[in-house]
Design a protein around this motif. Sequence first.
Motif, mmCIF file in Angstrom:
data_model
loop_
_atom_site.group_PDB
_atom_site.id
_atom_site.type_symbol
_atom_site.label_atom_id
_atom_site.label_comp_id
_atom_site.label_asym_id
_atom_site.label_seq_id
_atom_site.Cartn_x
_atom_site.Cartn_y
_atom_site.Cartn_z
ATOM 1 N N ILE A 51 3.282 18.231 -43.958
ATOM 2 C CA ILE A 51 4.866 18.391 -43.283
ATOM 3 C C ILE A 51 4.871 19.478 -44.483
ATOM 4 O O ILE A 51 5.527 20.005 -44.514
ATOM 5 N N ALA A 52 5.343 18.497 -45.603
ATOM 6 C CA ALA A 52 6.333 19.261 -46.901
ATOM 7 C C ALA A 52 5.298 21.195 -47.131
ATOM 8 O O ALA A 52 6.022 21.512 -47.773
ATOM 9 N N GLY A 53 5.002 20.937 -47.363
ATOM 10 C CA GLY A 53 3.710 21.863 -47.518
ATOM 11 C C GLY A 53 3.999 23.409 -46.715
ATOM 12 O O GLY A 53 4.436 24.248 -47.283
ATOM 13 N N SER A 54 4.373 22.728 -45.216
ATOM 14 C CA SER A 54 4.253 23.367 -44.273
ATOM 15 C C SER A 54 5.710 24.525 -44.576
ATOM 16 O O SER A 54 6.312 25.167 -43.847
ATOM 17 N N ALA A 55 6.587 23.564 -44.563
ATOM 18 C CA ALA A 55 7.621 23.525 -44.553
ATOM 19 C C ALA A 55 8.306 23.909 -46.902
ATOM 20 O O ALA A 55 9.222 25.002 -45.965
#
Length: 58
Positions: A51-55
Amino acid sequence: MLKLALFFLVVSLVAGLFGFGGISSVAAGMAKILFFIGIVLFVVFLVLALIAGSAVLK
């Protein structure tokens, strides 16, 4: 966490080898609990990282 589960697994196997059934079952139970907690934590942190990587990519 998984190192501790492996330690309890070894303790359980050694205790079972020497005939200490009660200690063996308790150590095996602890190893199983710690293993599943480790797997759950791995999955939670994997999802958070995805999730953090896609953000960051947006």
